[in-house]
Every structure is written in C-alpha cells, then in structure tokens.
Design an enzyme around this catalytic site. Sequence first.
Site, PDB file in Angstrom:
ATOM      1  N   ASP A  71       0.107  -4.835   7.660  1.00  7.66           N
ATOM      2  CA  ASP A  71      -0.861  -3.737   7.740  1.00  7.66           C
ATOM      3  C   ASP A  71      -2.272  -4.221   7.426  1.00  7.66           C
ATOM      4  O   ASP A  71      -2.880  -3.835   6.440  1.00  7.66           O
ATOM      5  CB  ASP A  71      -0.451  -2.594   6.808  1.00  7.66           C
ATOM      6  CG  ASP A  71       0.780  -1.867   7.289  1.00  7.66           C
ATOM      7  OD1 ASP A  71       0.676  -0.667   7.589  1.00  7.66           O
ATOM      8  OD2 ASP A  71       1.852  -2.499   7.384  1.00  7.66           O
TER       9      ASP A  71
ATOM     10  N   HIS B  97       7.096  -6.014  11.027  1.00  6.12           N
ATOM     11  CA  HIS B  97       6.342  -4.760  11.121  1.00  6.12           C
ATOM     12  C   HIS B  97       5.977  -4.442  12.572  1.00  6.12           C
ATOM     13  O   HIS B  97       4.819  -4.251  12.920  1.00  6.12           O
ATOM     14  CB  HIS B  97       5.079  -4.819  10.252  1.00  6.12           C
ATOM     15  CG  HIS B  97       4.518  -3.455   9.939  1.00  6.12           C
ATOM     16  ND1 HIS B  97       3.556  -2.867  10.731  1.00  6.12           N
ATOM     17  CD2 HIS B  97       4.758  -2.585   8.936  1.00  6.12           C
ATOM     18  CE1 HIS B  97       3.237  -1.694  10.224  1.00  6.12           C
ATOM     19  NE2 HIS B  97       3.961  -1.493   9.131  1.00  6.12           N
TER      20      HIS B  97
ATOM     21  N   HIS C 269       0.861  -1.182   0.000  1.00  2.00           N
ATOM     22  CA  HIS C 269       0.000   0.000   0.000  1.00  2.00           C
ATOM     23  C   HIS C 269       0.898   1.232   0.000  1.00  2.00           C
ATOM     24  O   HIS C 269       2.119   1.105  -0.055  1.00  2.00           O
ATOM     25  CB  HIS C 269      -0.953  -0.015   1.205  1.00  2.00           C
ATOM     26  CG  HIS C 269      -0.273   0.025   2.534  1.00  2.00           C
ATOM     27  ND1 HIS C 269       0.613  -0.941   2.967  1.00  2.00           N
ATOM     28  CD2 HIS C 269      -0.348   0.944   3.560  1.00  2.00           C
ATOM     29  CE1 HIS C 269       1.038  -0.651   4.175  1.00  2.00           C
ATOM     30  NE2 HIS C 269       0.487   0.491   4.553  1.00  2.00           N
TER      31      HIS C 269
ATOM     32  N   HIS D 223       1.259   3.934   2.211  1.00  2.00           N
ATOM     33  CA  HIS D 223       1.690   4.694   3.377  1.00  2.00           C
ATOM     34  C   HIS D 223       3.204   4.894   3.286  1.00  2.00           C
ATOM     35  O   HIS D 223       3.923   4.041   2.761  1.00  2.00           O
ATOM     36  CB  HIS D 223       1.313   3.967   4.662  1.00  2.00           C
ATOM     37  CG  HIS D 223      -0.129   4.157   5.036  1.00  2.00           C
ATOM     38  ND1 HIS D 223      -0.808   3.302   5.876  1.00  2.00           N
ATOM     39  CD2 HIS D 223      -1.026   5.113   4.654  1.00  2.00           C
ATOM     40  CE1 HIS D 223      -2.043   3.726   6.014  1.00  2.00           C
ATOM     41  NE2 HIS D 223      -2.214   4.813   5.291  1.00  2.00           N
TER      42      HIS D 223
ATOM     43  N   ASP E  11       5.756   4.667   5.165  1.00  2.00           N
ATOM     44  CA  ASP E  11       6.746   3.720   5.681  1.00  2.00           C
ATOM     45  C   ASP E  11       6.917   2.495   4.786  1.00  2.00           C
ATOM     46  O   ASP E  11       7.777   1.654   5.043  1.00  2.00           O
ATOM     47  CB  ASP E  11       6.403   3.301   7.117  1.00  2.00           C
ATOM     48  CG  ASP E  11       5.017   2.693   7.267  1.00  2.00           C
ATOM     49  OD1 ASP E  11       4.134   3.005   6.448  1.00  2.00           O
ATOM     50  OD2 ASP E  11       4.808   1.912   8.221  1.00  2.00           O
ATOM     51  N   HIS E  12       6.133   2.431   3.696  1.00  2.00           N
ATOM     52  CA  HIS E  12       6.245   1.295   2.778  1.00  2.00           C
ATOM     53  C   HIS E  12       6.717   1.694   1.381  1.00  2.00           C
ATOM     54  O   HIS E  12       6.966   0.821   0.551  1.00  2.00           O
ATOM     55  CB  HIS E  12       4.896   0.576   2.670  1.00  2.00           C
ATOM     56  CG  HIS E  12       4.497  -0.098   3.941  1.00  2.00           C
ATOM     57  ND1 HIS E  12       4.645  -1.448   4.146  1.00  2.00           N
ATOM     58  CD2 HIS E  12       3.980   0.413   5.084  1.00  2.00           C
ATOM     59  CE1 HIS E  12       4.228  -1.758   5.361  1.00  2.00           C
ATOM     60  NE2 HIS E  12       3.824  -0.645   5.955  1.00  2.00           N
TER      61      HIS E  12
ATOM     62  N   HIS F 203      -7.015  -3.116   5.669  1.00  2.00           N
ATOM     63  CA  HIS F 203      -6.344  -2.015   6.349  1.00  2.00           C
ATOM     64  C   HIS F 203      -7.221  -0.774   6.186  1.00  2.00           C
ATOM     65  O   HIS F 203      -8.316  -0.848   5.605  1.00  2.00           O
ATOM     66  CB  HIS F 203      -4.955  -1.818   5.730  1.00  2.00           C
ATOM     67  CG  HIS F 203      -4.033  -0.938   6.529  1.00  2.00           C
ATOM     68  ND1 HIS F 203      -4.006  -0.915   7.901  1.00  2.00           N
ATOM     69  CD2 HIS F 203      -3.087  -0.020   6.124  1.00  2.00           C
ATOM     70  CE1 HIS F 203      -3.102  -0.059   8.320  1.00  2.00           C
ATOM     71  NE2 HIS F 203      -2.539   0.503   7.265  1.00  2.00           N
TER      72      HIS F 203
END
Length: 302
Positions: A205, A264, A60, A62, A64-65, A137
């Site tokens: 997530d 994670h 996805h 976000h 942090d990814h 998520h």
Amino acid sequence: MDVCLLGTGGMMPLPYRWLTSLMLRYEGSQLLIDCGEGTQIAAKKSGLSFKPIDVICFTHYHADHISGLPGLLLTMGNAERTEPLLCVGPRGLERVVNALRTIAPELPFPIEYRELTEPEEDICVHGMHIHAFRVHHNVTCYGYSVEIHRAGKFQVERARELGLPVQLWNPLQKGQDVEYEGKLYTSDMVMGAPRRGLKVTYCTDTRPVPVIARAAEGADLFICEGMYGEPDKQAKAVEHKHMTFREAGELARRANPRQMWLTHYSPSMNHPEEYIEEARRIFPRTKPGKDGKKVTLRFTEE
C-alpha cells in the site's frame, strides 16, 4: 526463520485469495504483519497456530489489513494465552485496537502498544530486530524489515590466551561483561566479527519511494506490493497510491535482495503469473506470491 505468506489479496477477500498477511516464526516466537479478514483461516490452512504470536505489526488501518484482529484475539484468548501481546503500528494504534475490541472485550492476556511516530523506528523483541519505515499511501503507512542478527564466532584461542576459565566463556558469548581476577573482560575481546544474519522486508500500500529500496537492501526475502500487473493500470496506481509489478521490480533492482515475492493483488487481477515477466525483466529473481507460500531461511556458514 520460517516465513509464510498467508494471504495475497488486496481490498477484499476472494474465494481463492485471502487478504494480505504474513507470518514469521523464529525460535518458538511468531510475528504477524497485518491481520485482514480471513487471516485465521489462512493460518489454519498453512498449519500455523495462534497462541505463539508475540508481536503483531500493522502497516496501516484500512479494513483489509486489520479487520481480522478481533476474532484472532478471541482465539488466542481461548487458547489460554496469558503472556503479553505487543502490537506495533502508526499513531492511533491503541484507539483503533480498542475500538475493534468492543466485540472482543475480555482477554486473559494484556496488550502492549508501540505507536510509530517517526519516519523510521527500531524495536528489538524476542530475538528479532524490527525496523519500521514510513511509506507513501493515502493514510499513514509503514513497511517493516525483520532481522535476526548473528554474532561472530567465539575465539577459543583468544580466550585461552587471556587466561579466562571455561565457565566465563558462555556469558561472554552472550554479550555479557565479566570480571576475573580484578579485570573486566568484554565480549568483543573474544568474539569475531558479526556474521550475516537473516532479513525479511515487507511493504504494501504505497507508491515507490527511496526508503523502501534502502530498507530492503540485501534482504534474504523482499515481499512487495504488486497491486497491478496490467500495463494500462499505471494511472490508477498513481491515483490510489499503489504500485505496479514494474515499479516493484525497479525497487528490487536497487535493493538487490536474494529474491522478491509480489503480493496485495487487485481483485480484478485473477492470474498474477500472467504479468510476472513485467517485473522479471527488471529483477529476474521475482516470484508471484501465493496464499500459503512458505520458505525457511537459514544462516549461512560464513
């Protein structure tokens, strides 16, 4: 298949924990899942190079990814890569990547996009079969199973019984049809039943949903989010649509992989190993993921 869990952190990188990303390597080709901040450093520490990356899958969008992507693309370009790079991810992938490329505008290789729109989709590339499955998520998010399929053994005696000359054996082994003396021969006429291949399933997530256990069923390695290990974080996991160690263990018990690694982790959880028994009570073959954790998965002789 070589597997390296580059980073195991969620939300923000820490001095001792990079953000979650995974590298798979098979027959000279590399597949990266997620590319958070610090992915390049984590890869270098693990002795991995960037030029052979042929596929990047995003769970996805976000930060942090995916926030490590512009720097990674520039590094790949500086390595004089010219082969196309395939990017896979939820709807909006091309828009998101192009926005990030504002700071990486000129690359010597093209980027190809595969945007996921269905609950489950399959992609075959570089000898790898990628199965994408939508999870739960607070934004659209996918997990991935990466499989290496393995054909059955070539039946030499059967080929001889059919009177096929040796020079036709190799194409049949590769799944090609051949014509000989006016008759068509197909690979299934000389190949045994498919043998067990290799399978890695990765999801993060998400709340626990049935599709995850189905996707991870029988995997050699199941890498699953364990955002919270502390028993008092259940309500927070539900609120933010993440998982606890216990919930990951329940998924693994249903899927029955050969082993599960957790990843994670919340920045507030300094020592995940302190809570690992919470998952092991449910699924004993659980291990805490660590930055740089590696394994080489090999075909069995069955």
